[in-house]
Design a protein around this motif. Structure first.
Motif, short mmCIF file in Angstrom:
data_model
loop_
_atom_site.label_atom_id
_atom_site.label_comp_id
_atom_site.label_asym_id
_atom_site.label_seq_id
_atom_site.Cartn_x
_atom_site.Cartn_y
_atom_site.Cartn_z
N ASP A 310 43.01 7.03 26.49
CA ASP A 310 43.69 7.51 25.40
C ASP A 310 43.50 9.23 25.33
N ASP A 311 42.96 9.68 26.60
CA ASP A 311 42.73 11.03 26.47
C ASP A 311 42.45 11.52 27.89
N PRO A 312 43.03 12.77 28.31
CA PRO A 312 42.80 13.14 29.64
C PRO A 312 41.57 13.53 30.04
N PHE A 313 40.64 13.86 29.16
CA PHE A 313 39.28 14.45 29.67
C PHE A 313 38.19 12.97 29.79
N ALA A 314 38.31 12.14 29.00
CA ALA A 314 37.64 10.83 29.29
C ALA A 314 38.19 10.03 30.65
N LEU A 315 39.34 10.42 30.94
CA LEU A 315 39.78 9.66 32.16
C LEU A 315 39.20 10.58 33.39
N LEU A 316 39.33 11.89 33.21
CA LEU A 316 38.66 12.80 34.12
C LEU A 316 37.24 12.46 34.52
N ALA A 317 36.57 12.06 33.31
CA ALA A 317 35.06 11.94 33.43
C ALA A 317 34.88 10.80 34.12
N ASP A 318 35.50 9.54 33.92
CA ASP A 318 35.56 8.31 34.76
C ASP A 318 35.95 8.19 35.99
N VAL A 319 36.93 9.06 36.49
CA VAL A 319 37.31 9.28 37.66
C VAL A 319 36.23 10.12 38.63
N VAL A 320 35.64 11.06 37.96
CA VAL A 320 34.66 12.06 38.66
C VAL A 320 33.37 11.06 38.98
N ARG A 321 33.23 10.34 37.89
CA ARG A 321 32.10 9.38 38.00
C ARG A 321 32.25 8.11 38.80
N ARG A 322 33.50 8.05 39.17
CA ARG A 322 33.82 6.80 39.99
C ARG A 322 33.68 5.43 39.13
N ARG A 323 33.75 5.65 37.92
CA ARG A 323 33.86 4.43 37.22
C ARG A 323 35.26 3.74 37.30
N ILE A 324 36.18 4.29 37.56
CA ILE A 324 37.60 4.00 37.81
C ILE A 324 38.37 4.51 38.88
N LYS A 325 39.18 3.78 39.65
CA LYS A 325 39.99 4.50 40.45
C LYS A 325 41.33 4.27 40.14
N LEU A 326 42.17 5.50 40.21
CA LEU A 326 43.70 5.61 39.78
C LEU A 326 44.41 4.57 40.41
N PRO A 327 45.29 3.81 39.92
CA PRO A 327 46.16 3.02 40.69
C PRO A 327 47.28 3.81 41.55
N PRO A 328 47.78 3.23 42.58
CA PRO A 328 48.72 4.03 43.38
C PRO A 328 49.81 4.57 42.48
#
Length: 361
Positions: A310-328
């Motif tokens: 729901d939010d770009p910076f929440a996504l950024l945080a989880d990508v940086v922490r490797r909690r999620i990996k963006l789909p292709p």
């Protein structure tokens, strides 16, 4: 296992321990989308550690507006990076500046999120891509429409084959014009500069459609691009286009992008047509759908998406922490936005030449 380690492991399993917030720096304040991060509620996922902006008067105005201390401010990006050691940086300067942000951050292993579009040109984008890959950093692009629940529901309908085979996507993005809606001087100066923004409406709003269509097409590149740009208000925007229509030609579908600084009202909507149904995102929350066998449209009002989507910076945080990996070919992903830059470069060339531009295979 030592007792302390055992307790920590148990706490992590049960979710009692919360990861430290991602340390985020801001590069530039002249893009007014920066209010998104400056005024963001504290969700505990990021910590704003520094802001690089040489325009002290602008910085003072914004920091006071959001109740932030002037101690966050640094005159240069390099000084901010060295003194605050952020995990990630969000770029809110001109589009031309995006390359310099990645050049400064990537060798330091600092992840980057830029405001749309990824770069001012395909050449800049390729340099940024090489740096990101060489230094193994995440390089994300933020679009407002990425966070629209309606767009994601349309995507799901398409993936579930409820609309049938994808035939046409029409994306409308724009407003009355940046000067007409009253953007501040610092933003207007570079937004209407062909070097710093890469164009006018074709860049500012054409990127949205290219991003969404690439996503809906599962990362396929169009085989050709045709574009027409106009200056309907040359007295207001003498250096750049204020109207752009871009047509993306695929083997089995068509994409149409309408980008404008001339709409009577602001709009960001999308029409997706399949062989057996269609779905239209009217805005962030309302959509209309008609499937095979249905006599009328169904109108849905959707809630906001759940964190971190729901939010770009929440996504950024989880990508940086490797909690999620963006789909292709995710909307925020580098691979999607490299195709966006191919499309925009081809569109600008088509507009200049008056000819269809075929994308290299």
């Amino acid at each position: 296992m030592k007792l302390a380690s055992l307790i920590l492991a148990l706490l992590m399993i049960t979710g009692t321990v919360t990861a430290a917030p991602v340390r985020v720096g801001v590069a530039g304040l002249t893009h007014t989308h920066v209010h998104w991060i400056l005024g963001r509620a504290d969700r505990g996922d990021i910590q704003l550690v520094g802001i690089a902006e040489p325009n002290t008067a602008l910085a003072k105005r914004y920091l006071e507006q959001h109740g932030l201390p002037m101690s966050l401010l640094f005159n240069t990006l390099e000084e901010m990076l060295e003194k605050t050691k952020p995990d990630a940086v969000t770029a809110f300067g001109s589009i031309y500046d995006h390359l310099a942000v990645v050049q400064a951050c990537a060798p330091r292993g600092i992840h980057v999120m830029v405001e749309k579009p990824l770069a001012v040109s395909l050449d800049h984008a390729r340099q940024m891509q090489r740096l990101a890959e060489k230094h193994n950093i995440q390089l994300l692009t933020n679009y407002e429409t990425t966070w629209y629940a309606t767009n994601h529901k349309v995507y799901e309908l398409l993936q579930q084959n409820q609309l049938g085979k994808l035939r046409k996507v029409v994306v409308h993005d724009g407003h009355e014009g940046p000067k007409e809606i009253g953007v501040n001087t610092e933003f207007l100066e570079w937004l209407t500069d062909p070097k710093l923004n890469g164009g006018g409406a074709i860049t500012d709003f054409g990127c949205y459609g290219a991003n969404l269509i690439t996503w809906l097409a599962n990362g396929r590149r169009p085989r050709a691009v045709v574009a027409v740009t106009q200056q309907l208000k040359p007295q207001v925007y003498p250096k750049v286009d204020d109207e752009a229509t871009i047509v993306l030609e695929y083997d089995d579908m068509l994409g149409i992008i309408q980008a404008s600084w001339n709409w009577p009202f602001s709009r960001k909507d999308m029409e997706v047509y399949g062989a057996t149904g269609y779905s239209i995102s009217d805005n962030r929350s309302q959509m209309r759908t008609r499937l095979e066998g249905e006599k009328t449209e169904r109108i849905e009002i959707l809630p906001e998406r759940e964190r971190p989507y729901d939010d770009p910076f929440a996504l950024l945080a989880d990508v940086v922490r490797r909690r999620i990996k963006l789909p292709p070919f995710d909307l925020s992903s580098l691979e999607n936005n490299m195709i966006v830059m191919e499309i925009l470069d081809a569109a600008k060339e088509s507009s200049r030449s008056g000819k269809k531009v075929k994308l290299k295979k």
